[in-house]
Design an enzyme around this catalytic site. Sequence first.
Site, PDB file in Angstrom:
ATOM      1  N   ASP A 152      13.154  20.468  15.747  1.00 45.45           N
ATOM      2  CA  ASP A 152      12.155  20.650  16.809  1.00 45.45           C
ATOM      3  C   ASP A 152      12.837  20.918  18.155  1.00 45.45           C
ATOM      4  OD1 ASP A 152      10.122  20.042  14.923  1.00 45.45           O
ATOM      5  OD2 ASP A 152      10.531  17.913  15.205  1.00 45.45           O
ATOM      6  N   HIS A 181       7.499  14.202  13.709  1.00 48.42           N
ATOM      7  CA  HIS A 181       7.892  15.517  13.205  1.00 48.42           C
ATOM      8  C   HIS A 181       6.781  16.084  12.309  1.00 48.42           C
ATOM      9  CE1 HIS A 181      10.135  18.886  11.710  1.00 48.42           C
ATOM     10  NE2 HIS A 181       9.935  18.472  10.466  1.00 48.42           N
TER      11      HIS A 181
HETATM   12  P1  NAD Z   1      14.698  22.115  -2.116  1.00 53.22           P
HETATM   13  O1  NAD Z   1      13.680  21.954  -3.174  1.00 53.22           O
HETATM   14  O2  NAD Z   1      15.358  23.431  -1.951  1.00 53.22           O
HETATM   15  O3  NAD Z   1      15.859  21.038  -2.320  1.00 53.22           O
HETATM   16  C1  NAD Z   1      15.588  19.695  -2.530  1.00 53.22           C
HETATM   17  C2  NAD Z   1      16.675  19.128  -3.411  1.00 53.22           C
HETATM   18  O4  NAD Z   1      16.399  17.739  -3.613  1.00 53.22           O
HETATM   19  C3  NAD Z   1      16.745  19.776  -4.811  1.00 53.22           C
HETATM   20  O5  NAD Z   1      18.061  20.188  -5.098  1.00 53.22           O
HETATM   21  C4  NAD Z   1      16.301  18.658  -5.743  1.00 53.22           C
HETATM   22  O6  NAD Z   1      16.916  18.712  -7.021  1.00 53.22           O
HETATM   23  C5  NAD Z   1      16.750  17.434  -4.943  1.00 53.22           C
HETATM   24  N1  NAD Z   1      16.135  16.196  -5.367  1.00 53.22           N
HETATM   25  C6  NAD Z   1      14.885  15.971  -5.822  1.00 53.22           C
HETATM   26  N2  NAD Z   1      14.739  14.672  -6.144  1.00 53.22           N
HETATM   27  C7  NAD Z   1      15.912  14.071  -5.848  1.00 53.22           C
HETATM   28  C8  NAD Z   1      16.395  12.744  -5.978  1.00 53.22           C
HETATM   29  N3  NAD Z   1      15.632  11.761  -6.444  1.00 53.22           N
HETATM   30  N4  NAD Z   1      17.657  12.494  -5.610  1.00 53.22           N
HETATM   31  C9  NAD Z   1      18.445  13.484  -5.127  1.00 53.22           C
HETATM   32  N5  NAD Z   1      18.055  14.754  -5.010  1.00 53.22           N
HETATM   33  C10 NAD Z   1      16.808  15.041  -5.361  1.00 53.22           C
HETATM   34  O7  NAD Z   1      14.017  21.656  -0.743  1.00 53.22           O
HETATM   35  P2  NAD Z   1      14.568  21.887   0.757  1.00 53.22           P
HETATM   36  O8  NAD Z   1      14.033  23.156   1.271  1.00 53.22           O
HETATM   37  O9  NAD Z   1      16.036  21.642   0.768  1.00 53.22           O
HETATM   38  O10 NAD Z   1      13.792  20.709   1.527  1.00 53.22           O
HETATM   39  C11 NAD Z   1      14.092  19.363   1.265  1.00 53.22           C
HETATM   40  C12 NAD Z   1      13.198  18.445   2.094  1.00 53.22           C
HETATM   41  O11 NAD Z   1      13.502  18.594   3.487  1.00 53.22           O
HETATM   42  C13 NAD Z   1      11.700  18.744   1.967  1.00 53.22           C
HETATM   43  O12 NAD Z   1      11.000  17.526   1.872  1.00 53.22           O
HETATM   44  C14 NAD Z   1      11.365  19.448   3.264  1.00 53.22           C
HETATM   45  O13 NAD Z   1      10.032  19.311   3.611  1.00 53.22           O
HETATM   46  C15 NAD Z   1      12.276  18.731   4.215  1.00 53.22           C
HETATM   47  N6  NAD Z   1      12.533  19.417   5.488  1.00 53.22           N
HETATM   48  C16 NAD Z   1      12.601  18.642   6.616  1.00 53.22           C
HETATM   49  C17 NAD Z   1      12.873  19.226   7.830  1.00 53.22           C
HETATM   50  C18 NAD Z   1      12.972  18.382   9.073  1.00 53.22           C
HETATM   51  O14 NAD Z   1      12.937  18.937  10.175  1.00 53.22           O
HETATM   52  N7  NAD Z   1      13.135  17.082   8.980  1.00 53.22           N
HETATM   53  C19 NAD Z   1      13.073  20.609   7.910  1.00 53.22           C
HETATM   54  C20 NAD Z   1      13.009  21.371   6.756  1.00 53.22           C
HETATM   55  C21 NAD Z   1      12.726  20.749   5.533  1.00 53.22           C
HETATM   56  C1  LMR Z   2      10.085  22.227   9.441  1.00 51.83           C
HETATM   57  O1  LMR Z   2       9.692  21.781  10.516  1.00 51.83           O
HETATM   58  O2  LMR Z   2      10.496  23.392   9.304  1.00 51.83           O
HETATM   59  C2  LMR Z   2      10.132  21.298   8.258  1.00 51.83           C
HETATM   60  O3  LMR Z   2       9.519  20.089   8.531  1.00 51.83           O
HETATM   61  C3  LMR Z   2       9.650  21.931   6.999  1.00 51.83           C
HETATM   62  C4  LMR Z   2       8.170  22.188   6.990  1.00 51.83           C
HETATM   63  O4  LMR Z   2       7.517  21.763   6.036  1.00 51.83           O
HETATM   64  O5  LMR Z   2       7.665  22.850   7.894  1.00 51.83           O
END
Ligand code: NAD
Ligand code: LMR
Length: 333
Positions: A152, A181
Amino acid sequence: MVVAAVLGAAGGIGQPLSLLVKQNPAIKELRLFDVVPVVKGVAADVSHVDTPAITTGYVKDEDGLKHALKGADIVIIPAGVPRKPGMTRDDLFNINAGIVRDLAQGIAENCPKAFVLIISNPVNSTVPIAAEVFKAAGTFDPKRLFGVTTLDVVRASTMSAQAIGKPNDASQYTIPVVGGHSGVTILPLLSQSKPALPESLFSDSEKLKALVNRIQFGGDEVVQAKAGGGSATLSMAYAGYKFAEQLIAAAFEGKKGVVAPSYVYVADNKDVQKEIGQDLAFFSVPVELGPNGAEKLHPLGQLSSYEKELLQACLGELPGSITKGVNFIQQPK
Ligand code: NAD
Ligand code: LMR
């Protein structure tokens, strides 16, 4: 030298984040954990980078979580499912809550003193979940638990620079983003930008609103553009590493004066409670980082009247998300 673990390291965020962490010369060991076996290949791949960190991969079914976490100093968690178009972050709760709970349990058992950086959504609820797991295990240290809201902050700089017609100057603008967030809980304090954003932005209320809205819903912009292929991964890896790098510098390398917004435990901070006007357990505030983690929570400072309105909207949603996370552990169904 620091031992770092990335949980969910084979994912869209996990892979580039692991690569970025590998480049930090302070890291002695980098342990990559996931539930899918390809994580071992990711670790083999990253391990060839010519930096100090010895890099190894672990899968769940080989007691991998324990091996990945034993004695870790910093644990970064991007594990869990991402959004598809039409979903809110809260729609991820049913799957990701259990994932974060189990990983937090592993941390409590294997590296209770680690700094824990939670990326998994919905951050507004997953951080309270981790806190409850740590409390139940008797290991909760509010200074060591962080919800990563740096994306953010990064978006606020980029989008503000674009809005004022200086798209190449994003990195010059430092803008605190507080609250939570997710959508309206994301509260960018544009009036506190350093350097200041031009007066013409603040006098054009439509333009100002559009900018705030774009920052609050920046995640949707990516989710829609990826059209079912997930949410932000590369900018998140950048942002997650940016925060981790700041924490490593402040906690392990003696760097002073490092302040970064993060979603942290504020329940016992009367100044923050007074500023937001509510007894909330978690809120993102500018955090001064140091050897113990969140050494000091900085005040939100002067809010414009528009930002005060945004704060009220944030407070309309955030407490429910926190309670949902707390109840998931305290009152399991
Ligand atoms: P993704 O599906 O590409 O990757 C997630 C990974 O987590 C996969 O490799 C999966 O196998 C693994 N996984 C699932 N269960 C698990 C467990 N119990 N232990 C370990 N690994 C496990 O998803 P992504 O695009 O990398 O996003 C991951 C998370 O981050 C999502 O929840 C997404 O919403 C979040 N996210 C947060 C922000 C933020 O600003 N905080 C930004 C973007 C994404
Ligand atoms: C973001 O802000 O990009 C992440 O929290 C992923 C989402 O679900 O938007």
